[in-house]
Design a protein around this motif. Sequence first.
Motif, mmCIF file in Angstrom:
data_model
loop_
_atom_site.group_PDB
_atom_site.id
_atom_site.type_symbol
_atom_site.label_atom_id
_atom_site.label_comp_id
_atom_site.label_asym_id
_atom_site.label_seq_id
_atom_site.Cartn_x
_atom_site.Cartn_y
_atom_site.Cartn_z
ATOM 1 N N GLY A 82 42.527 -9.547 12.146
ATOM 2 C CA GLY A 82 43.208 -9.700 13.425
ATOM 3 C C GLY A 82 43.049 -8.482 14.310
ATOM 4 N N GLY A 83 43.293 -8.688 15.609
ATOM 5 C CA GLY A 83 43.169 -7.609 16.575
ATOM 6 C C GLY A 83 44.324 -6.630 16.516
ATOM 7 N N LEU A 84 44.197 -5.550 17.280
ATOM 8 C CA LEU A 84 45.216 -4.499 17.288
ATOM 9 C C LEU A 84 46.488 -4.998 17.962
ATOM 10 C CD1 LEU A 84 42.915 -1.530 18.365
ATOM 11 C CD2 LEU A 84 43.640 -2.143 16.049
ATOM 12 N N GLN A 181 33.968 -10.102 6.595
ATOM 13 C CA GLN A 181 35.054 -10.385 7.526
ATOM 14 C C GLN A 181 35.001 -9.378 8.670
ATOM 15 O OE1 GLN A 181 38.458 -9.653 4.781
ATOM 16 N NE2 GLN A 181 39.109 -8.110 6.271
ATOM 17 N N VAL A 182 35.197 -9.883 9.880
ATOM 18 C CA VAL A 182 35.115 -9.051 11.086
ATOM 19 C C VAL A 182 36.321 -9.340 11.968
ATOM 20 C CG1 VAL A 182 33.715 -8.415 13.074
ATOM 21 C CG2 VAL A 182 32.597 -9.213 10.991
ATOM 22 N N SER A 183 36.963 -8.280 12.446
ATOM 23 C CA SER A 183 38.054 -8.403 13.400
ATOM 24 C C SER A 183 37.615 -7.794 14.735
ATOM 25 C CB SER A 183 39.309 -7.693 12.883
ATOM 26 O OG SER A 183 39.800 -8.334 11.725
ATOM 27 N N PRO A 184 38.186 -8.264 15.848
ATOM 28 C CA PRO A 184 37.700 -7.845 17.173
ATOM 29 C C PRO A 184 38.222 -6.475 17.596
ATOM 30 C CG PRO A 184 39.523 -9.363 17.428
ATOM 31 C CD PRO A 184 39.256 -9.268 15.944
ATOM 32 N N VAL A 185 37.794 -5.430 16.921
ATOM 33 C CA VAL A 185 38.135 -4.069 17.333
ATOM 34 C C VAL A 185 36.913 -3.523 18.060
ATOM 35 C CG1 VAL A 185 38.850 -1.778 16.567
ATOM 36 C CG2 VAL A 185 39.708 -3.823 15.401
ATOM 37 N N ILE A 186 36.979 -3.506 19.394
ATOM 38 C CA ILE A 186 35.826 -3.209 20.242
ATOM 39 C C ILE A 186 36.116 -1.948 21.049
ATOM 40 C CG2 ILE A 186 34.293 -4.135 22.023
ATOM 41 C CD1 ILE A 186 35.414 -6.946 21.240
ATOM 42 N N PRO A 187 35.289 -0.926 20.964
ATOM 43 C CA PRO A 187 35.533 0.308 21.719
ATOM 44 C C PRO A 187 35.652 0.050 23.225
ATOM 45 C CG PRO A 187 33.788 0.633 20.100
ATOM 46 C CD PRO A 187 34.086 -0.841 20.129
ATOM 47 N N HIS A 188 36.653 0.674 23.845
ATOM 48 C CA HIS A 188 36.863 0.619 25.306
ATOM 49 C C HIS A 188 37.152 -0.793 25.816
ATOM 50 C CE1 HIS A 188 35.266 4.647 24.976
ATOM 51 N NE2 HIS A 188 34.100 4.183 24.556
ATOM 52 N N ASN A 189 37.615 -1.659 24.936
ATOM 53 C CA ASN A 189 37.936 -3.033 25.348
ATOM 54 C C ASN A 189 39.269 -3.405 24.716
ATOM 55 O OD1 ASN A 189 38.127 -5.801 25.815
ATOM 56 N ND2 ASN A 189 35.919 -6.122 25.627
ATOM 57 N N TYR A 190 40.346 -2.993 25.366
ATOM 58 C CA TYR A 190 41.668 -3.212 24.795
ATOM 59 C C TYR A 190 42.044 -4.690 24.783
ATOM 60 C CZ TYR A 190 46.730 -3.292 24.372
ATOM 61 O OH TYR A 190 47.998 -3.582 23.975
ATOM 62 N N GLU A 192 40.231 -7.673 24.576
ATOM 63 C CA GLU A 192 39.658 -8.492 23.515
ATOM 64 C C GLU A 192 39.905 -7.905 22.135
ATOM 65 O OE1 GLU A 192 35.596 -9.330 24.429
ATOM 66 O OE2 GLU A 192 36.091 -10.374 26.291
ATOM 67 N N SER A 193 40.188 -6.612 22.062
ATOM 68 C CA SER A 193 40.520 -6.005 20.765
ATOM 69 C C SER A 193 41.914 -6.405 20.288
ATOM 70 C CB SER A 193 40.445 -4.473 20.863
ATOM 71 O OG SER A 193 39.110 -4.047 21.031
ATOM 72 N N SER A 194 42.695 -7.018 21.154
ATOM 73 C CA SER A 194 44.038 -7.446 20.761
ATOM 74 C C SER A 194 44.121 -8.943 20.486
ATOM 75 C CB SER A 194 45.051 -7.082 21.863
ATOM 76 O OG SER A 194 44.769 -7.783 23.070
ATOM 77 N N PHE A 195 42.976 -9.628 20.470
ATOM 78 C CA PHE A 195 42.982 -11.065 20.181
ATOM 79 C C PHE A 195 43.384 -11.309 18.723
ATOM 80 C CE2 PHE A 195 39.688 -12.579 23.562
ATOM 81 C CZ PHE A 195 40.578 -12.202 24.550
ATOM 82 N N PRO A 196 44.242 -12.276 18.460
ATOM 83 C CA PRO A 196 44.671 -12.575 17.076
ATOM 84 C C PRO A 196 43.664 -13.466 16.352
ATOM 85 C CG PRO A 196 45.840 -14.001 18.599
ATOM 86 C CD PRO A 196 44.981 -13.091 19.448
ATOM 87 N N ILE A 197 42.448 -12.974 16.185
ATOM 88 C CA ILE A 197 41.395 -13.766 15.560
ATOM 89 C C ILE A 197 40.624 -12.908 14.556
ATOM 90 C CG2 ILE A 197 41.090 -15.318 17.532
ATOM 91 C CD1 ILE A 197 38.651 -13.643 18.309
ATOM 92 N N ALA A 198 39.867 -13.560 13.708
ATOM 93 C CA ALA A 198 38.948 -12.890 12.794
ATOM 94 C C ALA A 198 37.877 -13.904 12.400
ATOM 95 C CB ALA A 198 39.665 -12.358 11.556
ATOM 96 N N VAL A 199 36.756 -13.397 11.910
ATOM 97 C CA VAL A 199 35.621 -14.254 11.544
ATOM 98 C C VAL A 199 35.199 -13.932 10.113
ATOM 99 C CG1 VAL A 199 33.204 -14.808 12.022
ATOM 100 C CG2 VAL A 199 34.801 -14.458 13.917
ATOM 101 N N PHE A 200 34.951 -14.983 9.327
ATOM 102 C CA PHE A 200 34.334 -14.841 8.008
ATOM 103 C C PHE A 200 32.903 -15.366 8.108
ATOM 104 C CE2 PHE A 200 38.831 -15.050 6.871
ATOM 105 C CZ PHE A 200 38.943 -13.986 5.979
ATOM 106 N N GLU A 201 31.954 -14.514 7.775
ATOM 107 C CA GLU A 201 30.549 -14.916 7.809
ATOM 108 C C GLU A 201 29.989 -14.853 6.387
ATOM 109 O OE1 GLU A 201 27.854 -12.227 9.765
ATOM 110 O OE2 GLU A 201 26.515 -13.858 10.333
#
Length: 207
Positions: A82-84, A181-190, A192-201
């Motif tokens: 999940g996001g921040l 597993q990847v969560s949307p922690v994106i530099p300088h993008n507050y 989309e980094s707070s989206f309550p999502i995650a991806v399993f690949e």
Amino acid sequence: SFMSEDRLKVNIPTSCWSRRLDAKLEYTQRIFSVDLLSGLKLLPLGMRIAKHVRNERKLNREPFLDPFLTHPINDNQGVPLGGLGAGAITRGWRGDFCRWSLQPGRPEYRSVETDQFSLFVERDGERPISKVLTSHKPKPKTLSSWDWSLRADKSEYHALFPRAWTVYEEPDEKLRLTCQQVSPVIPHNYVESSFPIAVFEWTVENL
């Protein structure tokens, strides 16, 4: 590690925190305590918080802050999903979903047996394989029709926030499975980094 990293198609950083799924971790529980002088200084604050907690419960509300509520200590944690600031669900290093916090300050610490990844393999002339991909063992008589017998000696967890990888070279020795597993922690993008999502690949390799 039991795996040869140069054979992996998935690029896993060498700086990860890693554990085999059958690992037995030893830890010592530490109990918080203060000395007498510090306790006397904190007493007025503790009394105000206790009064707040008591008043909230009288109104049938759970207090946002309750330092008197203890949480069980266990060694099965992992990178949260999940996001921040969006709450979090944790898939522990043993492969089970063991912690979630959808309301700030109110984490739940328990495994949900029905939330699991499983593998089913069927080849011509061979007995089918169906197995839950975790070394966590459920309570007796819980989902007894599922196969929870993963040995976990050829499975490994790697964590480097905000990503984690679980690599399985079992229960089918002819396959390697990698779950990233990847969560949307994106530099300088507050935002989309707070989206309550995650991806399993998942990556499946024939060995």
